[in-house]
Design a protein around this motif. Structure first.
Motif, PDB file in Angstrom:
ATOM      1  N   GLN A  50       0.700  -1.116   0.509  1.00  0.00           N
ATOM      2  CA  GLN A  50      -0.018   0.393   0.198  1.00  0.00           C
ATOM      3  C   GLN A  50       0.997   0.915  -0.341  1.00  0.00           C
ATOM      4  OE1 GLN A  50      -3.319   0.827   1.702  1.00  0.00           O
ATOM      5  NE2 GLN A  50      -4.251  -1.096   0.757  1.00  0.00           N
ATOM      6  N   GLY A  51      -0.181   2.140  -1.130  1.00  0.00           N
ATOM      7  CA  GLY A  51       1.081   3.303  -0.892  1.00  0.00           C
ATOM      8  C   GLY A  51       0.643   4.377  -0.001  1.00  0.00           C
ATOM      9  N   ILE A  52       1.110   4.557   1.257  1.00  0.00           N
ATOM     10  CA  ILE A  52       1.147   5.438   2.479  1.00  0.00           C
ATOM     11  C   ILE A  52       2.046   7.045   2.169  1.00  0.00           C
ATOM     12  CG2 ILE A  52       1.276   5.564   4.839  1.00  0.00           C
ATOM     13  CD1 ILE A  52       1.600   1.829   4.514  1.00  0.00           C
ATOM     14  N   THR A  53       1.189   7.817   2.758  1.00  0.00           N
ATOM     15  CA  THR A  53       1.423   9.518   2.409  1.00  0.00           C
ATOM     16  C   THR A  53       2.054   9.803   3.837  1.00  0.00           C
ATOM     17  OG1 THR A  53      -0.060   9.972   1.158  1.00  0.00           O
ATOM     18  CG2 THR A  53       1.083  11.553   2.336  1.00  0.00           C
ATOM     19  N   VAL A  54       3.272  10.135   3.855  1.00  0.00           N
ATOM     20  CA  VAL A  54       4.042  10.613   5.414  1.00  0.00           C
ATOM     21  C   VAL A  54       4.132  11.655   5.094  1.00  0.00           C
ATOM     22  CG1 VAL A  54       6.049   9.688   5.777  1.00  0.00           C
ATOM     23  CG2 VAL A  54       5.462   7.928   4.614  1.00  0.00           C
ATOM     24  N   VAL A  55       2.900  12.411   6.588  1.00  0.00           N
ATOM     25  CA  VAL A  55       3.748  13.614   6.938  1.00  0.00           C
ATOM     26  C   VAL A  55       3.876  13.646   8.295  1.00  0.00           C
ATOM     27  CG1 VAL A  55       1.807  15.472   8.571  1.00  0.00           C
ATOM     28  CG2 VAL A  55       0.476  13.945   6.546  1.00  0.00           C
ATOM     29  N   ASN A  56       4.941  14.685   8.117  1.00  0.00           N
ATOM     30  CA  ASN A  56       6.377  15.354   9.241  1.00  0.00           C
ATOM     31  C   ASN A  56       5.069  15.642  10.182  1.00  0.00           C
ATOM     32  OD1 ASN A  56       8.218  16.517  10.968  1.00  0.00           O
ATOM     33  ND2 ASN A  56       9.929  16.111   9.547  1.00  0.00           N
ATOM     34  N   PHE A  57       5.269  15.391  11.402  1.00  0.00           N
ATOM     35  CA  PHE A  57       4.300  15.642  12.814  1.00  0.00           C
ATOM     36  C   PHE A  57       5.029  17.589  12.943  1.00  0.00           C
ATOM     37  CE2 PHE A  57       0.864  12.350  14.401  1.00  0.00           C
ATOM     38  CZ  PHE A  57       0.256  13.267  13.843  1.00  0.00           C
ATOM     39  N   ARG A  58       6.107  17.093  12.830  1.00  0.00           N
ATOM     40  CA  ARG A  58       6.752  18.345  13.694  1.00  0.00           C
ATOM     41  C   ARG A  58       7.008  19.529  12.749  1.00  0.00           C
ATOM     42  NH1 ARG A  58      10.458  19.702  17.478  1.00  0.00           N
ATOM     43  NH2 ARG A  58      11.477  17.516  18.796  1.00  0.00           N
ATOM     44  N   LYS A  59       6.984  19.617  11.482  1.00  0.00           N
ATOM     45  CA  LYS A  59       6.173  20.226   9.952  1.00  0.00           C
ATOM     46  C   LYS A  59       4.849  20.881  10.257  1.00  0.00           C
ATOM     47  CE  LYS A  59      10.504  19.431   7.166  1.00  0.00           C
ATOM     48  NZ  LYS A  59      10.549  18.831   5.934  1.00  0.00           N
ATOM     49  N   LYS A  60       4.237  19.820  10.468  1.00  0.00           N
ATOM     50  CA  LYS A  60       2.848  19.764  10.432  1.00  0.00           C
ATOM     51  C   LYS A  60       2.151  20.892  11.310  1.00  0.00           C
ATOM     52  CE  LYS A  60      -1.448  18.636   9.762  1.00  0.00           C
ATOM     53  NZ  LYS A  60      -2.277  19.838   9.039  1.00  0.00           N
ATOM     54  N   PHE A  61       2.723  20.280  12.712  1.00  0.00           N
ATOM     55  CA  PHE A  61       2.648  21.845  14.117  1.00  0.00           C
ATOM     56  C   PHE A  61       3.116  22.290  14.150  1.00  0.00           C
ATOM     57  CE2 PHE A  61       1.211  17.196  15.178  1.00  0.00           C
ATOM     58  CZ  PHE A  61      -0.084  17.076  14.710  1.00  0.00           C
ATOM     59  N   ALA A  62       4.707  22.886  12.910  1.00  0.00           N
ATOM     60  CA  ALA A  62       5.244  23.953  13.341  1.00  0.00           C
ATOM     61  C   ALA A  62       5.852  23.933  14.446  1.00  0.00           C
ATOM     62  CB  ALA A  62       4.694  25.520  13.320  1.00  0.00           C
ATOM     63  N   LEU A  63       6.583  22.850  14.651  1.00  0.00           N
ATOM     64  CA  LEU A  63       7.600  22.677  15.856  1.00  0.00           C
ATOM     65  C   LEU A  63       9.283  22.291  15.339  1.00  0.00           C
ATOM     66  CD1 LEU A  63       6.046  19.622  17.258  1.00  0.00           C
ATOM     67  CD2 LEU A  63       5.550  21.896  18.370  1.00  0.00           C
ATOM     68  N   PRO A  64       9.617  22.956  16.227  1.00  0.00           N
ATOM     69  CA  PRO A  64      11.692  23.150  15.366  1.00  0.00           C
ATOM     70  C   PRO A  64      11.992  21.416  14.888  1.00  0.00           C
ATOM     71  CG  PRO A  64      11.609  23.328  18.029  1.00  0.00           C
ATOM     72  CD  PRO A  64      10.410  23.107  16.967  1.00  0.00           C
ATOM     73  N   GLU A  65      12.647  21.981  13.849  1.00  0.00           N
ATOM     74  CA  GLU A  65      13.283  20.503  13.236  1.00  0.00           C
ATOM     75  C   GLU A  65      13.910  19.898  13.902  1.00  0.00           C
ATOM     76  OE1 GLU A  65      13.310  20.037   8.838  1.00  0.00           O
ATOM     77  OE2 GLU A  65      11.659  21.428   8.441  1.00  0.00           O
ATOM     78  N   THR A  66      14.510  19.111  13.708  1.00  0.00           N
ATOM     79  CA  THR A  66      15.552  18.280  14.737  1.00  0.00           C
ATOM     80  C   THR A  66      16.097  16.878  13.628  1.00  0.00           C
ATOM     81  OG1 THR A  66      13.974  16.607  15.932  1.00  0.00           O
ATOM     82  CG2 THR A  66      14.761  18.554  16.749  1.00  0.00           C
ATOM     83  N   PRO A  67      17.485  16.262  13.786  1.00  0.00           N
ATOM     84  CA  PRO A  67      17.730  15.146  13.276  1.00  0.00           C
ATOM     85  C   PRO A  67      17.038  13.713  13.691  1.00  0.00           C
ATOM     86  CG  PRO A  67      19.697  16.539  13.737  1.00  0.00           C
ATOM     87  CD  PRO A  67      18.502  17.023  14.370  1.00  0.00           C
ATOM     88  N   LEU A  68      17.021  13.346  12.316  1.00  0.00           N
ATOM     89  CA  LEU A  68      16.442  11.982  12.718  1.00  0.00           C
ATOM     90  C   LEU A  68      17.200  10.580  13.451  1.00  0.00           C
ATOM     91  CD1 LEU A  68      15.251  10.554   8.747  1.00  0.00           C
ATOM     92  CD2 LEU A  68      13.138  11.729  10.959  1.00  0.00           C
ATOM     93  N   THR A  69      16.643  10.067  14.288  1.00  0.00           N
ATOM     94  CA  THR A  69      17.487   8.878  15.392  1.00  0.00           C
ATOM     95  C   THR A  69      17.241   7.976  15.215  1.00  0.00           C
ATOM     96  OG1 THR A  69      15.924   9.151  17.577  1.00  0.00           O
ATOM     97  CG2 THR A  69      17.485  10.814  17.322  1.00  0.00           C
TER      98      THR A  69
END
Length: 150
Positions: A50-69
C-alpha cells in the motif's frame, strides 16, 4: 469507558492517539518525495503493498526540526485511507478512562488546540490526546495515495 492510546513524543512532549486507529509502527524509512505537496508531506512509503503518505508531525504542527534518530518512527494510522506520521519516538500503550480526560487549555499548547481532543495527567506529565480525524481531515492534508505494486 476505558480506551487504549498509543503514546509518542514530539519535541519532548507526550501525545497520544486512539490505538484502534493505529495499524502499525514502523522504523523510519526515507519516503519517496512527491512533487507539488505541502511542506509537511515527507513523501510516500510502501508498506504491505500500500502507498502510504507520510506526514512529518513536527512540520505539520510548526515545531522546530531536529535530526532523525534511531528512535524515530512512522506511526501508520488507518482512517478512510492510510497515513504515516513521523514521531520522535513511540513510548507505550496506556489505558485512560474517558472521565480522566480534561479539556485542552486554551493557551500554552505546543500545537493548535483544534487538533487536541483533551489532556490527561500521568505521573508528573501531561499527555495531549490528538483528534487524529481533524489532523488528517481533507482540508488539512493534500495528498491521498492509491495502491502501489512491487
Amino acid at each position: 469507558m476505558t480506551k487504549q492510546y498509543l503514546t509518542f513524543s514530539l519535541d519532548s512532549r507526550l501525545y497520544a492517539i486512539d490505538v484502534f486507529k493505529v495499524q502499525e509502527v514502523l522504523t523510519y524509512v526515507e519516503p519517496t518525495k512527491l512533487p507539488c505537496t505541502a511542506p509537511y508531506i515527507e513523501g510516500l512509503i510502501n508498506s504491505r503493498n500500500q502507498g502510504i503518505t507520510v506526514v512529518n508531525f513536527r512540520k505539520k504542527f510548526a515545531l522546530p526540526e531536529t535530526p532523525l534518530t534511531k528512535f524515530t518512527r512512522i506511526i501508520v494510522i488507518e482512517l478512510e485511507t492510510l497515513f504515516g506520521a513521523v514521531a520522535d519516538s513511540v513510548n507505550e500503550v496506556i489505558e485512560i478512562e474517558d472521565d480522566a480526560i480534561d479539556c485542552p487549555p486554551k493557551f500554552g499548547n505546543a500545537i493548535s488546540t483544534e487538533f487536541i481532543r483533551g489532556i490527561f495527567k500521568k505521573d508528573n506529565s501531561f499527555i495531549s490526546i490528538l483528534d487524529i480525524e481533524k489532523v488528517f481531515a481533507e482540508d488539512n492534508i493534500s495528498t491521498i495515495p492509491s495502491e502501489v505494486s512491487e
